[in-house]
Design a protein around this motif. Structure first.
Motif, PDB file in Angstrom:
ATOM      1  N   ASP A  29       0.823  -1.209   0.000  1.00 39.65           N
ATOM      2  CA  ASP A  29       0.000   0.000   0.000  1.00 39.65           C
ATOM      3  C   ASP A  29       0.860   1.263   0.000  1.00 39.65           C
ATOM      4  OD1 ASP A  29      -2.391  -1.424  -0.088  1.00 39.65           O
ATOM      5  OD2 ASP A  29      -2.584  -1.458   2.104  1.00 39.65           O
ATOM      6  N   VAL A  30       1.965   1.217   0.721  1.00 38.56           N
ATOM      7  CA  VAL A  30       2.888   2.363   0.747  1.00 38.56           C
ATOM      8  C   VAL A  30       3.500   2.557  -0.635  1.00 38.56           C
ATOM      9  CG1 VAL A  30       5.061   3.252   1.702  1.00 38.56           C
ATOM     10  CG2 VAL A  30       3.383   2.181   3.222  1.00 38.56           C
ATOM     11  N   ARG A  31       3.950   1.468  -1.260  1.00 38.21           N
ATOM     12  CA  ARG A  31       4.549   1.563  -2.601  1.00 38.21           C
ATOM     13  C   ARG A  31       3.571   2.132  -3.615  1.00 38.21           C
ATOM     14  NH1 ARG A  31       6.355  -3.535  -1.715  1.00 38.21           N
ATOM     15  NH2 ARG A  31       4.827  -4.427  -3.150  1.00 38.21           N
ATOM     16  N   ARG A  32       2.294   1.870  -3.446  1.00 38.20           N
ATOM     17  CA  ARG A  32       1.287   2.347  -4.389  1.00 38.20           C
ATOM     18  C   ARG A  32       0.791   3.752  -4.055  1.00 38.20           C
ATOM     19  NH1 ARG A  32      -2.534  -2.775  -5.864  1.00 38.20           N
ATOM     20  NH2 ARG A  32      -0.940  -3.884  -7.041  1.00 38.20           N
ATOM     21  N   SER A  33       1.205   4.299  -2.933  1.00 35.08           N
ATOM     22  CA  SER A  33       0.771   5.645  -2.544  1.00 35.08           C
ATOM     23  C   SER A  33       1.594   6.696  -3.283  1.00 35.08           C
ATOM     24  CB  SER A  33       0.918   5.831  -1.031  1.00 35.08           C
ATOM     25  OG  SER A  33       2.284   5.863  -0.660  1.00 35.08           O
ATOM     26  N   VAL A  34       1.136   7.938  -3.197  1.00 36.32           N
ATOM     27  CA  VAL A  34       1.856   9.072  -3.769  1.00 36.32           C
ATOM     28  C   VAL A  34       2.048  10.085  -2.641  1.00 36.32           C
ATOM     29  CG1 VAL A  34       1.777  10.957  -5.439  1.00 36.32           C
ATOM     30  CG2 VAL A  34       0.872   8.706  -6.059  1.00 36.32           C
ATOM     31  N   PRO A  35       3.272  10.468  -2.350  1.00 36.63           N
ATOM     32  CA  PRO A  35       3.496  11.462  -1.293  1.00 36.63           C
ATOM     33  C   PRO A  35       2.734  12.748  -1.596  1.00 36.63           C
ATOM     34  CG  PRO A  35       5.567  10.530  -2.052  1.00 36.63           C
ATOM     35  CD  PRO A  35       4.511  10.064  -2.992  1.00 36.63           C
ATOM     36  N   ASP A  36       2.147  13.339  -0.551  1.00 37.60           N
ATOM     37  CA  ASP A  36       1.378  14.567  -0.770  1.00 37.60           C
ATOM     38  C   ASP A  36       2.222  15.831  -0.650  1.00 37.60           C
ATOM     39  OD1 ASP A  36       1.749  14.592   1.949  1.00 37.60           O
ATOM     40  OD2 ASP A  36      -0.381  14.594   2.461  1.00 37.60           O
ATOM     41  N   GLY A  37       3.518  15.663  -0.544  1.00 41.20           N
ATOM     42  CA  GLY A  37       4.422  16.804  -0.457  1.00 41.20           C
ATOM     43  C   GLY A  37       5.853  16.338  -0.630  1.00 41.20           C
ATOM     44  N   PRO A  38       6.814  17.200  -0.324  1.00 39.60           N
ATOM     45  CA  PRO A  38       8.227  16.844  -0.470  1.00 39.60           C
ATOM     46  C   PRO A  38       8.574  15.627   0.390  1.00 39.60           C
ATOM     47  CG  PRO A  38       7.973  19.160   0.101  1.00 39.60           C
ATOM     48  CD  PRO A  38       6.634  18.533   0.230  1.00 39.60           C
ATOM     49  N   TRP A  39       9.464  14.801  -0.127  1.00 43.53           N
ATOM     50  CA  TRP A  39       9.844  13.607   0.623  1.00 43.53           C
ATOM     51  C   TRP A  39      11.299  13.250   0.370  1.00 43.53           C
ATOM     52  CZ3 TRP A  39      11.045   8.831  -1.759  1.00 43.53           C
ATOM     53  CH2 TRP A  39      10.834   8.789  -3.145  1.00 43.53           C
ATOM     54  N   VAL A  40      11.846  12.456   1.290  1.00 43.01           N
ATOM     55  CA  VAL A  40      13.241  12.003   1.230  1.00 43.01           C
ATOM     56  C   VAL A  40      13.236  10.479   1.164  1.00 43.01           C
ATOM     57  CG1 VAL A  40      15.419  11.859   2.525  1.00 43.01           C
ATOM     58  CG2 VAL A  40      14.126  14.001   2.488  1.00 43.01           C
ATOM     59  N   LEU A  41      14.098   9.924   0.324  1.00 42.49           N
ATOM     60  CA  LEU A  41      14.251   8.484   0.180  1.00 42.49           C
ATOM     61  C   LEU A  41      15.465   8.006   0.970  1.00 42.49           C
ATOM     62  CD1 LEU A  41      13.605   5.742  -1.242  1.00 42.49           C
ATOM     63  CD2 LEU A  41      15.146   6.515  -3.069  1.00 42.49           C
ATOM     64  N   LEU A  42      15.280   6.962   1.750  1.00 50.49           N
ATOM     65  CA  LEU A  42      16.385   6.258   2.403  1.00 50.49           C
ATOM     66  C   LEU A  42      16.478   4.898   1.728  1.00 50.49           C
ATOM     67  CD1 LEU A  42      14.981   8.119   4.754  1.00 50.49           C
ATOM     68  CD2 LEU A  42      16.628   6.944   6.166  1.00 50.49           C
ATOM     69  N   THR A  43      17.593   4.628   1.068  1.00 46.70           N
ATOM     70  CA  THR A  43      17.714   3.385   0.306  1.00 46.70           C
ATOM     71  C   THR A  43      19.044   2.695   0.543  1.00 46.70           C
ATOM     72  OG1 THR A  43      17.518   2.375  -1.891  1.00 46.70           O
ATOM     73  CG2 THR A  43      18.612   4.505  -1.783  1.00 46.70           C
ATOM     74  N   PRO A  44      19.015   1.367   0.580  1.00 52.70           N
ATOM     75  CA  PRO A  44      20.269   0.618   0.612  1.00 52.70           C
ATOM     76  C   PRO A  44      20.765   0.378  -0.808  1.00 52.70           C
ATOM     77  CG  PRO A  44      18.446  -0.907   0.790  1.00 52.70           C
ATOM     78  CD  PRO A  44      17.845   0.492   0.729  1.00 52.70           C
ATOM     79  N   SER A  45      22.003  -0.054  -0.911  1.00 51.90           N
ATOM     80  CA  SER A  45      22.562  -0.547  -2.161  1.00 51.90           C
ATOM     81  C   SER A  45      23.018  -1.970  -1.912  1.00 51.90           C
ATOM     82  CB  SER A  45      23.767   0.281  -2.596  1.00 51.90           C
ATOM     83  OG  SER A  45      23.378   1.548  -3.009  1.00 51.90           O
ATOM     84  N   TYR A  46      22.765  -2.838  -2.873  1.00 47.88           N
ATOM     85  CA  TYR A  46      23.181  -4.226  -2.740  1.00 47.88           C
ATOM     86  C   TYR A  46      24.104  -4.578  -3.891  1.00 47.88           C
ATOM     87  CZ  TYR A  46      19.192  -4.330   0.382  1.00 47.88           C
ATOM     88  OH  TYR A  46      18.320  -4.060   1.384  1.00 47.88           O
ATOM     89  N   LYS A  47      25.201  -5.248  -3.585  1.00 49.19           N
ATOM     90  CA  LYS A  47      26.099  -5.706  -4.640  1.00 49.19           C
ATOM     91  C   LYS A  47      25.496  -6.951  -5.262  1.00 49.19           C
ATOM     92  CE  LYS A  47      30.785  -6.764  -5.745  1.00 49.19           C
ATOM     93  NZ  LYS A  47      31.516  -7.973  -5.713  1.00 49.19           N
ATOM     94  N   THR A  48      25.371  -6.947  -6.554  1.00 47.22           N
ATOM     95  CA  THR A  48      24.768  -8.075  -7.244  1.00 47.22           C
ATOM     96  C   THR A  48      25.809  -9.041  -7.780  1.00 47.22           C
ATOM     97  OG1 THR A  48      24.767  -6.868  -9.313  1.00 47.22           O
ATOM     98  CG2 THR A  48      22.794  -6.702  -7.949  1.00 47.22           C
ATOM     99  N   GLY A  49      27.054  -8.668  -7.765  1.00 46.19           N
ATOM    100  CA  GLY A  49      28.093  -9.535  -8.295  1.00 46.19           C
ATOM    101  C   GLY A  49      28.345  -9.322  -9.779  1.00 46.19           C
TER     102      GLY A  49
END
Length: 135
Positions: A29-49
């Motif tokens: 449900d969160v992934r399908r939502s749309v932020p109603d204002g400015p937002w910040v993304l916190l993301t990891p990075s994964y090594k795929t090889g």
């Protein structure tokens, strides 16, 4: 507003310690939502090889498909593992290049107390900037 993705739980741990509400992109449900204002993304990075493979987590990719969501993104905070070498912070850098938004902060794994304090300072500065823009 803050959205995070965390397959291993380390980014979620960091996000929770920020003391702010953070929306978890593993929730459909969160992934399908749309932020109603400015937002910040916190993301990891994964090594795929494989240097040709993308390190961007799928929940982040899906969330960013919406043009309005992308437009409201103001910056990225990335988590990575220095053992990944050239792939360190690859997801954060990919989103920054694709969106034209800045990387606000980078930290390793779940971050140190110093990382947490610095991230809080950066977010507090954004809060002030957004409040001034609303006036």
């Amino acid at each position: 507003m803050y959205f995070s993705s965390s397959g291993s739980g380390m980014v979620k741990q960091f996000a929770t310690r920020l003391g702010r509400p953070v929306f978890d992109l593993s929730d459909r449900d969160v992934r399908r939502s749309v932020p109603d204002g400015p937002w910040v993304l916190l993301t990891p990075s994964y090594k795929t090889g494989n240097p040709d493979n993308d390190t961007l987590p799928e929940p982040v990719r899906r969330f960013l498909r919406n043009p309005l969501t992308r437009r409201r993104l103001v910056g990225i905070m990335g988590s990575g593992n220095r053992n990944f070498g050239a792939h360190y912070q690859a997801a954060a850098h990919h989103v920054a290049r694709a969106s034209g938004r800045p990387i606000l902060f980078e930290f390793e794994l779940q971050g140190t107390p110093w990382d947490l304090e610095r991230a809080r300072e950066i977010l507090a500065e954004l809060d002030v900037r957004f409040a001034e823009a609303d006036d």
